[in-house]
Design a protein around this motif. Sequence first.
Motif, mmCIF file in Angstrom:
data_model
loop_
_atom_site.group_PDB
_atom_site.id
_atom_site.type_symbol
_atom_site.label_atom_id
_atom_site.label_comp_id
_atom_site.label_asym_id
_atom_site.label_seq_id
_atom_site.Cartn_x
_atom_site.Cartn_y
_atom_site.Cartn_z
ATOM 1 N N ASN A 158 42.397 49.775 42.716
ATOM 2 C CA ASN A 158 41.368 48.402 43.260
ATOM 3 C C ASN A 158 40.086 47.736 43.272
ATOM 4 O O ASN A 158 39.643 48.741 43.702
ATOM 5 C CB ASN A 158 42.999 46.908 44.056
ATOM 6 N N SER A 184 41.378 44.004 39.790
ATOM 7 C CA SER A 184 40.425 43.611 40.177
ATOM 8 C C SER A 184 39.330 44.598 39.372
ATOM 9 O O SER A 184 38.177 45.342 40.477
ATOM 10 C CB SER A 184 39.723 43.190 41.479
ATOM 11 N N ASN A 185 39.478 44.743 38.497
ATOM 12 C CA ASN A 185 38.893 46.096 38.040
ATOM 13 C C ASN A 185 38.524 44.998 36.619
ATOM 14 O O ASN A 185 38.376 43.927 36.253
ATOM 15 C CB ASN A 185 39.315 47.680 37.155
ATOM 16 N N GLN A 186 37.803 46.019 35.507
ATOM 17 C CA GLN A 186 37.249 45.588 34.198
ATOM 18 C C GLN A 186 37.659 46.233 33.154
ATOM 19 O O GLN A 186 37.348 46.015 32.181
ATOM 20 C CB GLN A 186 35.278 46.071 34.645
ATOM 21 N N LEU A 187 38.712 46.446 33.156
ATOM 22 C CA LEU A 187 40.219 46.801 31.777
ATOM 23 C C LEU A 187 39.873 45.921 30.379
ATOM 24 O O LEU A 187 40.266 44.460 31.143
ATOM 25 C CB LEU A 187 41.373 47.484 32.424
ATOM 26 N N GLU A 188 39.888 46.133 30.244
ATOM 27 C CA GLU A 188 39.628 44.899 28.290
ATOM 28 C C GLU A 188 41.157 44.887 27.640
ATOM 29 O O GLU A 188 41.446 44.610 26.972
ATOM 30 C CB GLU A 188 38.816 44.967 27.215
ATOM 31 N N LEU A 206 47.952 45.236 37.442
ATOM 32 C CA LEU A 206 46.923 45.097 37.180
ATOM 33 C C LEU A 206 45.851 43.258 36.821
ATOM 34 O O LEU A 206 45.443 42.603 35.627
ATOM 35 C CB LEU A 206 47.254 44.876 35.348
ATOM 36 N N GLN A 208 43.669 40.500 37.658
ATOM 37 C CA GLN A 208 41.798 40.124 37.871
ATOM 38 C C GLN A 208 40.946 41.433 37.046
ATOM 39 O O GLN A 208 40.052 41.900 37.693
ATOM 40 C CB GLN A 208 42.082 40.244 38.865
ATOM 41 N N ASN A 209 41.727 41.913 35.848
ATOM 42 C CA ASN A 209 41.152 42.289 35.002
ATOM 43 C C ASN A 209 40.433 41.196 33.880
ATOM 44 O O ASN A 209 40.208 40.208 33.915
ATOM 45 C CB ASN A 209 41.744 43.300 34.331
ATOM 46 N N ARG A 210 40.350 42.130 32.539
ATOM 47 C CA ARG A 210 40.219 41.346 31.077
ATOM 48 C C ARG A 210 40.489 40.850 30.130
ATOM 49 O O ARG A 210 40.436 41.200 29.255
ATOM 50 C CB ARG A 210 38.121 41.810 31.334
ATOM 51 N N ASN A 231 43.714 37.251 34.282
ATOM 52 C CA ASN A 231 43.398 38.462 33.081
ATOM 53 C C ASN A 231 42.302 36.783 32.489
ATOM 54 O O ASN A 231 42.409 35.577 32.545
ATOM 55 C CB ASN A 231 44.716 38.508 32.419
#
Length: 272
Positions: A158, A184-188, A206, A208-210, A231
Amino acid sequence: MKTLFIFVFLFLQINSTILEACQSVQRENKTNYIYCARQNLTTIPNFFATDIIFDELVLSDNLIERIDTFNNVKVRKIYLDLNPISHIEPSSTLGHYLEEIYFDSNMKVSTNSSQIFENSIMQHCTNLRVLQIKGYNFQKLHNNMLQKLNQLQVLVLNNNQILRVEPFAFTGTENSLLELHLASNQLELIPERALMLLHNLRKLNLSQNRVRIIHTKCFFSPLNTLDLSFNSIEYIEENALNGPLQNTLQTLHLQNNELRWPHFLHLVFNLH
């Protein structure tokens, strides 16, 4: 009178000049641990050599930046959260006994820091069952980075600014991994090709990603818990949660997304 704990103090030499005391405790169930949290330690203490294998070593909330050696200690579980660790040397002695290790950086890491762990923990601690690394800057999960951790059951990555997961990032853990946390990463995008390899995965986080769209055939594992909350999901394809999930999924988190009611209808129908 029943004794709940036995306290023993291990005196340690730190920086050759300062004596610190860590508390060694044996619980009633015969498990034992060494407690060295919040002592302003800058290095791993120099423990006296012993044949005892400790269950836990707690080094949380110190000032440790480098790990060059674990100085004789034999331990199954280590807590190194809230330390500004920026370098780890391999330790074959530690790797032989270690089953769980926890990192959580207390500083803002701006440069790619995945190699801190890839060249040490992931290469030499081959008996790991639980690996937690939070608060670093991985950017990308590389192919084969976990290939030697074939007993790993829980992986928590995370808050590591992960943008991409390569297709063979989880090679080596295909049959062992039960829980994967990438919150809490930046995966789209859902890393579907990498997830496809995880035959026994039961819990996937997954949140809190994008992620914006959930495509068909994103999930192949027999998950019982799937967290996609917080998300930017606008659309879930009609058959996206078909397959093994129909028979195994027990908990699905979708709160705080951009989904509209019609999309929920086909989800409810397919998962019924």
